[in-house]
Design a protein around this motif. Sequence first.
Motif, PDB file in Angstrom:
ATOM      1  N   TRP A  43    -100.707  56.528  12.494  1.00  3.15           N
ATOM      2  CA  TRP A  43    -101.072  55.732  11.959  1.00  3.15           C
ATOM      3  C   TRP A  43    -102.573  55.187  13.862  1.00  3.15           C
ATOM      4  CZ3 TRP A  43    -100.134  52.026  15.087  1.00  3.15           C
ATOM      5  CH2 TRP A  43     -98.443  51.635  15.976  1.00  3.15           C
ATOM      6  N   TYR A  44    -101.622  55.431  14.759  1.00  5.99           N
ATOM      7  CA  TYR A  44    -101.608  55.077  15.796  1.00  5.99           C
ATOM      8  C   TYR A  44    -102.961  55.349  16.808  1.00  5.99           C
ATOM      9  CZ  TYR A  44    -100.524  53.589  21.342  1.00  5.99           C
ATOM     10  OH  TYR A  44    -101.224  52.768  22.155  1.00  5.99           O
ATOM     11  N   ALA A  45    -103.845  56.568  16.944  1.00  5.83           N
ATOM     12  CA  ALA A  45    -105.014  57.180  17.329  1.00  5.83           C
ATOM     13  C   ALA A  45    -106.094  56.283  16.978  1.00  5.83           C
ATOM     14  CB  ALA A  45    -105.121  58.843  17.516  1.00  5.83           C
ATOM     15  N   PRO A  46    -106.009  56.643  15.162  1.00  5.47           N
ATOM     16  CA  PRO A  46    -107.215  55.755  14.593  1.00  5.47           C
ATOM     17  C   PRO A  46    -107.199  54.730  14.544  1.00  5.47           C
ATOM     18  CG  PRO A  46    -105.690  57.334  13.038  1.00  5.47           C
ATOM     19  CD  PRO A  46    -105.408  57.259  14.449  1.00  5.47           C
ATOM     20  N   LYS A  47    -106.445  53.640  14.873  1.00  4.79           N
ATOM     21  CA  LYS A  47    -106.142  52.346  14.584  1.00  4.79           C
ATOM     22  C   LYS A  47    -106.055  51.870  15.788  1.00  4.79           C
ATOM     23  CE  LYS A  47    -104.553  51.438   9.815  1.00  4.79           C
ATOM     24  NZ  LYS A  47    -103.210  51.097   9.717  1.00  4.79           N
ATOM     25  N   VAL A  48    -105.526  52.050  17.269  1.00  3.99           N
ATOM     26  CA  VAL A  48    -104.978  51.632  18.132  1.00  3.99           C
ATOM     27  C   VAL A  48    -106.163  52.212  19.195  1.00  3.99           C
ATOM     28  CG1 VAL A  48    -102.983  50.837  19.871  1.00  3.99           C
ATOM     29  CG2 VAL A  48    -103.001  50.872  17.578  1.00  3.99           C
ATOM     30  N   ASN A  49    -105.523  53.227  19.920  1.00  2.00           N
ATOM     31  CA  ASN A  49    -105.904  54.213  20.796  1.00  2.00           C
ATOM     32  C   ASN A  49    -107.000  55.907  20.542  1.00  2.00           C
ATOM     33  OD1 ASN A  49    -106.548  54.755  23.400  1.00  2.00           O
ATOM     34  ND2 ASN A  49    -104.431  54.497  24.171  1.00  2.00           N
ATOM     35  N   PRO A  50    -107.539  55.504  20.329  1.00  4.88           N
ATOM     36  CA  PRO A  50    -108.635  57.308  20.570  1.00  4.88           C
ATOM     37  C   PRO A  50    -107.809  58.460  20.856  1.00  4.88           C
ATOM     38  CG  PRO A  50    -110.070  56.277  20.033  1.00  4.88           C
ATOM     39  CD  PRO A  50    -109.015  54.871  20.815  1.00  4.88           C
ATOM     40  N   ALA A  51    -107.654  58.201  22.195  1.00  7.61           N
ATOM     41  CA  ALA A  51    -106.954  58.873  22.994  1.00  7.61           C
ATOM     42  C   ALA A  51    -105.398  58.673  23.393  1.00  7.61           C
ATOM     43  CB  ALA A  51    -107.103  58.574  24.538  1.00  7.61           C
ATOM     44  N   SER A  52    -104.717  58.597  22.213  1.00 10.27           N
ATOM     45  CA  SER A  52    -103.653  58.272  21.964  1.00 10.27           C
ATOM     46  C   SER A  52    -102.659  58.809  22.669  1.00 10.27           C
ATOM     47  CB  SER A  52    -103.402  60.069  21.093  1.00 10.27           C
ATOM     48  OG  SER A  52    -101.794  60.552  20.601  1.00 10.27           O
ATOM     49  N   LYS A  53    -102.815  57.408  23.925  1.00 13.68           N
ATOM     50  CA  LYS A  53    -102.150  56.812  24.964  1.00 13.68           C
ATOM     51  C   LYS A  53    -101.432  55.813  25.018  1.00 13.68           C
ATOM     52  CE  LYS A  53    -104.089  60.792  28.137  1.00 13.68           C
ATOM     53  NZ  LYS A  53    -104.658  60.572  29.442  1.00 13.68           N
ATOM     54  N   VAL A  54     -99.959  55.540  25.559  1.00 19.62           N
ATOM     55  CA  VAL A  54     -99.681  54.350  25.931  1.00 19.62           C
ATOM     56  C   VAL A  54    -100.016  54.144  27.247  1.00 19.62           C
ATOM     57  CG1 VAL A  54     -97.728  54.116  23.806  1.00 19.62           C
ATOM     58  CG2 VAL A  54     -97.318  54.999  25.973  1.00 19.62           C
ATOM     59  N   PRO A  55    -100.618  53.071  28.010  1.00 18.82           N
ATOM     60  CA  PRO A  55    -100.749  51.538  27.112  1.00 18.82           C
ATOM     61  C   PRO A  55    -101.650  51.416  25.814  1.00 18.82           C
ATOM     62  CG  PRO A  55    -101.219  51.152  29.421  1.00 18.82           C
ATOM     63  CD  PRO A  55    -100.980  52.656  29.477  1.00 18.82           C
ATOM     64  N   ALA A  56    -102.132  50.296  25.719  1.00 20.32           N
ATOM     65  CA  ALA A  56    -103.262  49.927  24.635  1.00 20.32           C
ATOM     66  C   ALA A  56    -102.105  48.437  24.096  1.00 20.32           C
ATOM     67  CB  ALA A  56    -103.422  50.796  23.415  1.00 20.32           C
ATOM     68  N   VAL A  57    -103.180  48.358  23.664  1.00 26.73           N
ATOM     69  CA  VAL A  57    -103.192  46.399  23.482  1.00 26.73           C
ATOM     70  C   VAL A  57    -104.494  45.801  22.542  1.00 26.73           C
ATOM     71  CG1 VAL A  57    -103.923  43.951  24.592  1.00 26.73           C
ATOM     72  CG2 VAL A  57    -102.431  45.674  25.490  1.00 26.73           C
ATOM     73  N   ALA A  58    -104.178  44.939  21.643  1.00 23.89           N
ATOM     74  CA  ALA A  58    -104.671  44.928  20.361  1.00 23.89           C
ATOM     75  C   ALA A  58    -104.459  43.964  20.910  1.00 23.89           C
ATOM     76  CB  ALA A  58    -104.485  45.203  19.180  1.00 23.89           C
ATOM     77  N   TYR A  59    -105.580  42.738  20.874  1.00 24.67           N
ATOM     78  CA  TYR A  59    -105.775  41.809  21.378  1.00 24.67           C
ATOM     79  C   TYR A  59    -106.794  40.220  20.367  1.00 24.67           C
ATOM     80  CZ  TYR A  59    -107.419  37.017  24.414  1.00 24.67           C
ATOM     81  OH  TYR A  59    -107.404  35.852  24.290  1.00 24.67           O
ATOM     82  N   GLY A  60    -105.976  39.507  20.232  1.00 23.07           N
ATOM     83  CA  GLY A  60    -106.647  38.385  19.228  1.00 23.07           C
ATOM     84  C   GLY A  60    -106.301  38.699  17.742  1.00 23.07           C
TER      85      GLY A  60
END
Length: 245
Positions: A43-60
């Motif tokens: 779920w990480y790339a489709p739902k959070v970061n399409p580049a599939s890397k960390v870091p990423a933030v979900a804000y709000g």
Amino acid sequence: MPETITLYTAKVCPYAHRVELALEEAGAPYKAYQIDLQNKPEWYAPKVNPASKVPAVAYGGPATLPESPSPESTKIAESLVLLEFVADLYPNSPLLPKDPVLRAKARFFIDAVGTKLNPKYFAFVHRGDAGGAEGLLQGIDDIQKLLPDEGYAVGKDYTIADAAVTPFLARMEISLKYDLGSFDVGEGVKVYETLQTDPKFARFRKYFNDSKARPSFQKTFDESYLVESYKKRYEAARAQKKKTD
Ligand SMILES: N[C@@H](CCC(=O)N[C@@H](CS)C(=O)NCC(=O)O)C(=O)O
């Protein structure tokens, strides 16, 4: 009042560590979720970061489990973008000074980390390039020369400039101290000794020790985890190289 922050991170990752340091320094409430980089959740790339890397933030957005972030939250990636984002969310924190000259200095320092230090770190530790030890010491000296006589990168406060470099220095130190890298056996420890004892690096030593003593670093750095992970990475590669020599 900033909204909820979920940080997708990984203990090995210096880029993600930058953002953790900034959040800690700002006193921001946030949830850290560890992504296993060897086995990333589908779920990480489709739902959070399409580049599939960390870091990423979900804000709000509404509160949810990190595994299913709300479509209403804003997803933001790239460590340097996130450092500025945290500083913008917490304008009263010392993360980014108000003075335009100091802001420019902080950004110049960050640029130097990316152009002068990190390429040398990767060349020596990750690739074991010839001449890498001298190159790395030069890169550290380049950063050292930008430091004021006292305090941190741009003065008395620890800013995003410092958060940008500390994670790389900390990982570099582990590689050197435990001799875990792509360099020849013994080369890492040699550079470590130079950095520990050569009077030329006294200002660097003080700067790095002050950075490591901060609660933000103490809370976010797991030395033994990194030692184990570097052992796996480099000892296996060395054993393989020995076989083929
Ligand atoms: N330019 C990115 C680099 C981030 C990056 O390279 N992260 C690595 C871990 S340190 C990653 O997630 N790599 C993806 C993977 O290993 O599959 C940033 O500054 O945030």
